[in-house]
Every structure is written in C-alpha cells, then in structure tokens.
Design an enzyme around this catalytic site. Sequence first.
Site, short mmCIF file in Angstrom:
data_model
loop_
_atom_site.label_atom_id
_atom_site.label_comp_id
_atom_site.label_asym_id
_atom_site.label_seq_id
_atom_site.Cartn_x
_atom_site.Cartn_y
_atom_site.Cartn_z
N CYS A 34 4.13 2.13 -16.02
CA CYS A 34 3.88 3.48 -15.53
C CYS A 34 3.38 4.39 -16.65
CB CYS A 34 5.16 4.12 -14.96
SG CYS A 34 5.93 3.19 -13.63
N ASP A 475 -23.54 27.10 -41.67
CA ASP A 475 -24.12 27.63 -40.44
C ASP A 475 -23.94 29.15 -40.40
OD1 ASP A 475 -24.97 26.73 -37.47
OD2 ASP A 475 -23.58 28.41 -37.35
#
Length: 516
Positions: A34, A475
């Site tokens: 499970c 950047d």
Amino acid sequence: MELDFERCYRAVDSRDQRFDGWFYTGVTSTGIYCRPSCPAITPKRKNVRFFPSAAAAQGIGLRACRRCRPDAAPGSPLWDVRADVVGRAMRLIADGVVDRDGVPGLASRLGYTERHLHRMLSAEMGAGPLALARAQRAQTARILIETTGLPMAEIAFAAGFGSIRQFNDTLREVYASAPSDLRTARGRQQAPTGAGTIALRLAYRPPLHAQALLDFLAVRALPGVDEVRDGTYHRGLRLPHGTGQVALTPADGHVAATLRLADLRDLAPAVARCRRLLDLDADPAAIDATLAADPALAPAVAAEPGIRVPRAVDGFEMAVRAIIGQQVSVTAAQKSLTRLLQTPTPTPTPTPDRVDHEVIADGVGVSRQQPHDHPGAGGPGAGGGGSGAGGLRGFLGAEELLALPDSGFGMPAARRETLRGLARAVVDGSLDLAAGVDREDAVRRLLALPGIGPWTANYLAMRAFGDPDVLLSTDLAVRRGAAALGLPDTPTTLDGYAERWRPWRSYATIRLWRAA
C-alpha cells in the site's frame, strides 16, 4: 536504498500523505502492499516490510492494494532530482526506454554494462530494470482494462507487453486477478470526453501553486505549439511513436490531463513528460522549509507555498528557446521563435489509420473504435510541420531546424549558426538532451558549442535536465528580484548568499523571478 523502519512506521501509523511515493508498505499477513497513507491498513510491526519501489514489493509476491492504488501514487522526489545513475535510470524507465530499446538500450544510454546496471538498481530499488519496467506496464494495462472496452490483445500491445501470455501472467501476479476480472470488477460508464482522448488524474504532493505555473507558461507560449486558456495549459507533443496533444488543468489534489495520442504506446512516455513539465514529483514541504528558513524569503514562501520549477517535455525545444532568449527580453524571444515556427518545413509522411480511444483513469470510460486519419499523426520526426486537433503541434525537431532557410531565423547570423550547431550535435548523437542525461556531461558538451555560455547551459540544467540546485545569478531578472527582497544583487555576492538555499536554488530562482 535502506529505509529506516521506525521513521517509515510512524509515517504509516499517522497516514502521512507526504510519504506517498517515497516508499511502499508491504503487509505480509495479507499479501498486499500500500501507500503509507492507505486508510485500509493498521499493520502490526511483525507483519510489515518497507520497499523503495512497487516493483520490489511485487518481487516478493505482494499485490497492489485495490483501495489506495499504490502504483498510481506520486513519483518519488528522490529519483526525480537525483543526478546519479539510478536517478537517471528511473527517469528513462518512466519514459519507456526499456519498452522501446530493452535493457541493452537503457544500459547503453547510461554508459554501463547490463549486469552492473542491474546490480545498482537492485541495491537501490530492490528490483532490476526489467522488473521496474514491468511494474509500469502493469499500471498502464490496469488503467486501460478498467476504463476502456479495448480488446485485451490491443491493451497488452499498448502497455508494452511482448505477448498475451506475459500480459496475463503479470496482471494475475500483480493484482491477484485475471485481466477480465479487473474489467468486470471496475465496471464502465460512458466517458464525458470526445473520441480520441485519454483522460488521467496526475497526483502530486500538496501544496501546488498552480497559478505560478500557468503564469510562467502563458507568457512563454508559442502560437500553434502551446497556450493557456481558461485555467488550462494546452500543448502539442512529440513522442517516441508519433505525435499528441495534452490539456493540463490543475485541480484539488491532482492535475487533470486530457491526452490525444496518435499511438497508445506513447501513453506512459506522455504521462512522464507531463509530470516532468509541471514538476509534479517535487517535495514542496522539504523545499519550502529550506527556503523559509531565510527571513528574506519567508514571507514569499508563506504567501505562495508550493512554487514549482516549470520544466520541459522536449530537451531540444528548451535548448532552442534558451539560445534565442539569450540577452533579450521574453517578448523579443517569443517574436523570434514565432517566426522560426511559421517558416514552412517539409511535410511529414502520413501515418496509417489509427484507432480512437477514450480513457478515464481513476474514473470511468469506454472505447469508441473508429478508423481515421489522426490529425496529429506522424513519426518521431513529425513536429513543426504537422498540426494536431485544435491546431497545436510539437515543436520543431533538430532535422527540421537544419532544413530551414536563413530567412526563417530572423536573428543575427551568429545566433542562427549556434542553433544549427546545436541541431547538428543532436542529430549526430554527440549531444543528448533527454531527461535521463548525465547533467554535468551535458552541460560540458553544451558549453563546448560555439555561442552557448554558462547562462544558457545552466538554464537548461534547471528546466530540461531537472537540476534542483541551479541559481542563475547573472540573470538580470534574478538580480532585480534579489534587490526587491533586500538581498545582495551582484552575481558574486548573490552566489555567496544563496549557499543557504542548497539544494533547492532552482526553486529560489523561480521565486526571485516572481519577486522581480
């Protein structure tokens, strides 16, 4: 991979959904495995075993729980971000490489012998590459069996099985039921979607800041390739056996994905690429906890939990976008990309008639079989030239870009030749831009190409290769975002400050872009 019993048991005892996909719980007294969060189990310690993969649980004869469906849990974030051989192998297996090229093809892509690869995967995952691919085939087959009226032989082929006998034996072993019994038990109803669609629910670990993903993708959308409309992201896909389209709609606890495929064998690769695009296998709790420890980022994390890194469905496409976006605004890059895509390319060879299918995973559906010329059909080379339903198509392929005339680029000659150099490297095999690539090697090869610098290579590492720890400190928008938050805003000082964000600097980069 060794799993700490006490930690895993506490997660199971508390039904902690955050660990779904991290490991699997086997209960030897019932013979099932499970998710950690399954509400159906209260296992005694002596009856519990923990496994790093569904395939490992299946390997000792356990069957998948029919209530929690552990094989449909979110993917492990560990294998999603790890850059080592096992992490790369798991991404390639999810993309269907074993089904297409076998274990020899997987081993060749990774640069190891089959024997050594089997040894590494068995040590980390509790199962070898064949067993891991087999578990994925079983999940794909179960979806098609329970939700369509397709003949079993066609399902077996679409799911990647080599024979009907192998298909039958695998499903009996994994689900303790014959394929026909799975179909009878699930039942079918009329699907709400049109012919030729496959509708799936893609699970994720909450929280998910869906609007941030849609905002990012919307501003970079290209006419005829992708678009955001009414809260749904639509795009064309280039897949191993043909083309396709997908519509992705974030919802509570899942992303609804509606796929249209020219070839059903592309179902698993399409799902893997959509999950990768939206970064659905991330662990937002761990990421946000690290970034929120910085007082400068804490308010943003509290206001917008679950920010993901928008990634890519096509490495070559992302590389072209990155090169064209060097040192120009997003708007200017979109104009150049649009011109590139609108330049006529050779028409792809038509494919044979296809069969329409309707599928609803974790729901209901039927199959409506109608031979037709699929509007998005085409081989792996089909892309910029062929369009699918609604006008969306995959991005240009490397061969198609090389066939474009100079006039189709609309950019400086140096940048045009950089794109052609990239395409030639992809075509001749000297550069691999797939999800399972060795990131460090790919970055080195990119930097060796004329016209590609550190920003472009690192941008691709973050978005195409899935590196979670990239900071684009040079950047301009990142530096503006840092300044807006009162952080150091020169590349050197920002690099030093960002050490505290490891190993999640890619997610910090997205937050700095949003702050800008």
